[in-house]
Scaffold this motif. Structure first.
Motif, mmCIF file in Angstrom:
data_model
loop_
_atom_site.group_PDB
_atom_site.id
_atom_site.type_symbol
_atom_site.label_atom_id
_atom_site.label_comp_id
_atom_site.label_asym_id
_atom_site.label_seq_id
_atom_site.Cartn_x
_atom_site.Cartn_y
_atom_site.Cartn_z
ATOM 1 N N LEU A 1 9.592 -3.524 3.260
ATOM 2 C CA LEU A 1 8.671 -3.094 2.210
ATOM 3 C C LEU A 1 7.996 -1.766 2.550
ATOM 4 C CD1 LEU A 1 7.240 -6.604 1.432
ATOM 5 C CD2 LEU A 1 8.412 -5.137 -0.211
ATOM 6 N N SER A 2 7.994 -1.396 3.805
ATOM 7 C CA SER A 2 7.435 -0.102 4.197
ATOM 8 C C SER A 2 8.530 0.957 4.163
ATOM 9 C CB SER A 2 6.849 -0.174 5.610
ATOM 10 O OG SER A 2 7.853 -0.524 6.545
ATOM 11 N N GLY A 3 8.128 2.203 3.944
ATOM 12 C CA GLY A 3 9.076 3.313 3.978
ATOM 13 C C GLY A 3 9.775 3.605 2.672
ATOM 14 N N THR B 1 5.530 3.846 0.844
ATOM 15 C CA THR B 1 4.878 2.557 1.045
ATOM 16 C C THR B 1 4.646 2.271 2.528
ATOM 17 O OG1 THR B 1 7.015 1.402 1.022
ATOM 18 C CG2 THR B 1 5.823 1.577 -1.065
ATOM 19 N N THR B 2 3.579 1.509 2.781
ATOM 20 C CA THR B 2 3.214 1.203 4.169
ATOM 21 C C THR B 2 3.121 -0.317 4.356
ATOM 22 O OG1 THR B 2 0.895 1.543 3.548
ATOM 23 C CG2 THR B 2 2.038 3.405 4.546
ATOM 24 N N THR B 3 1.917 -0.860 4.458
ATOM 25 C CA THR B 3 1.725 -2.289 4.699
ATOM 26 C C THR B 3 1.764 -3.070 3.386
ATOM 27 O OG1 THR B 3 0.351 -1.746 6.603
ATOM 28 C CG2 THR B 3 0.183 -3.987 5.745
ATOM 29 N N ALA B 4 2.323 -4.285 3.439
ATOM 30 C CA ALA B 4 2.451 -5.110 2.235
ATOM 31 C C ALA B 4 1.829 -6.488 2.439
ATOM 32 C CB ALA B 4 3.920 -5.258 1.847
ATOM 33 N N ILE B 5 1.416 -7.104 1.312
ATOM 34 C CA ILE B 5 0.852 -8.449 1.339
ATOM 35 C C ILE B 5 1.525 -9.314 0.280
ATOM 36 C CG2 ILE B 5 -1.424 -7.751 2.202
ATOM 37 C CD1 ILE B 5 -2.448 -8.043 -0.710
ATOM 38 N N SER C 1 0.449 -15.792 2.171
ATOM 39 C CA SER C 1 1.183 -15.414 3.383
ATOM 40 C C SER C 1 0.518 -14.272 4.120
ATOM 41 C CB SER C 1 2.623 -15.023 3.025
ATOM 42 O OG SER C 1 3.284 -16.075 2.357
ATOM 43 N N GLY C 2 -0.313 -13.500 3.410
ATOM 44 C CA GLY C 2 -0.960 -12.349 4.038
ATOM 45 C C GLY C 2 0.008 -11.197 4.200
ATOM 46 N N PHE C 3 -0.084 -10.503 5.321
ATOM 47 C CA PHE C 3 0.763 -9.330 5.546
ATOM 48 C C PHE C 3 2.212 -9.752 5.790
ATOM 49 C CE2 PHE C 3 -3.440 -7.703 6.836
ATOM 50 C CZ PHE C 3 -3.495 -6.591 6.016
ATOM 51 N N ILE C 4 3.150 -9.061 5.138
ATOM 52 C CA ILE C 4 4.575 -9.328 5.325
ATOM 53 C C ILE C 4 5.315 -8.011 5.512
ATOM 54 C CG2 ILE C 4 4.540 -11.482 4.009
ATOM 55 C CD1 ILE C 4 5.769 -9.940 1.653
ATOM 56 N N GLY D 1 0.827 -1.202 0.000
ATOM 57 C CA GLY D 1 0.000 0.000 0.000
ATOM 58 C C GLY D 1 0.863 1.254 0.000
ATOM 59 N N ILE D 2 0.354 2.328 -0.582
ATOM 60 C CA ILE D 2 1.090 3.595 -0.655
ATOM 61 C C ILE D 2 0.278 4.691 0.034
ATOM 62 C CG2 ILE D 2 2.139 5.319 -2.178
ATOM 63 C CD1 ILE D 2 2.255 3.164 -4.357
#
Length: 240
Positions: free
Chosen positions: A224-226, A203-207, A211-214, A195-196
């Protein structure tokens, strides 16, 4: 945003998105353009928006049999015109030395002219198209990777998907190709989605698939965030 982001990739969420937003707020003609890659490229180009260069297209079996394979560059992407979810896309990264009939794919394996011909026959038969209707195959320029994303993307080009509602960008994500996705940035194929933040372009949370959220790129320590997306304001303006 992230409740929707997670939900939108379930069957229920996608159905709700289609019924509540895409269907009532987009005219039929717009959806016809979006579902036809070649037509979409033409419309965008006529309106001054950059698209990857079209190399060649094949609409029939006789055209396939008459095609001059030596006209293809060392690197290209082969796509079904009406494909969806990344199905049927073949990305080629280079020509095999000392062989005039073979190229190299993202995973290092070879693909020959005969392999490409068989794949194109499947495209023409509609194996990858919406509703399995007969389709057109086309070759286009393979885009080059921005240096910033090289550590985050496996053998492919990341892309940014922006959802615009009533001419307002409301949410966005960065899609990153993985080994699992074969270098494609399609979540259905196993790519990562991050997500951005709309105001900052960070970028913030990733999937990632089942596996779902990573937090990190699989097999690395890269968060993956930042990650700051370059040209963010330009991207939002272009999307609108």
């Amino acid at each position: 945003m992230f409740d929707f982001f997670k939900k939108s990739h379930s069957v229920l969420g996608m159905n709700a998105r289609n019924l509540e937003f895409i269907r009532p707020y987009n005219p039929k003609r717009a959806k016809e353009i979006a579902d036809n890659k070649l037509l979409c490229k033409s419309v965008l180009k006529k309106n001054g928006i950059f698209v990857s260069s079209l190399i060649a297209k094949i609409k029939t079996v006789p055209e396939l049999e008459a095609f001059d394979w030596q006209t293809l560059p060392a690197s290209f992407a082969l796509k079904p015109n009406r494909g969806f979810g990344g199905e049927g896309i073949v990305v080629v990264y280079g020509k095999k030395k000392e062989r005039s009939d073979a190229w190299i794919k993202a995973d290092g394996s070879l693909i020959t002219i005969e392999d490409l011909k068989n794949h194109i026959r499947n495209i023409l038969d509609g194996s990858f198209s919406l509703s399995n209707i007969p389709d057109t195959a086309f070759f286009e320029e393979r885009l080059q990777l921005l240096k910033l994303f090289k550590p985050y993307a496996y053998k492919g080009i990341p892309d940014i998907r922006v959802i615009v509602f009533n001419k307002v960008p409301v949410m966005a994500m960065l899609r990153l190709p993985t080994k699992e996705s074969g270098g494609k940035a399609n979540l259905q194929q196993g790519a990562l989605g991050a997500g951005i933040d709309m105001s900052s372009g960070i970028t913030t949370t990733a999937i990632h698939g089942k596996s779902g959220f990573i937090d990190k790129v699989p097999g690395t320590r890269l968060l993956l965030s930042g990650l700051k997306i370059p040209y963010w304001k330009d991207i939002l303006t272009l999307s609108v």
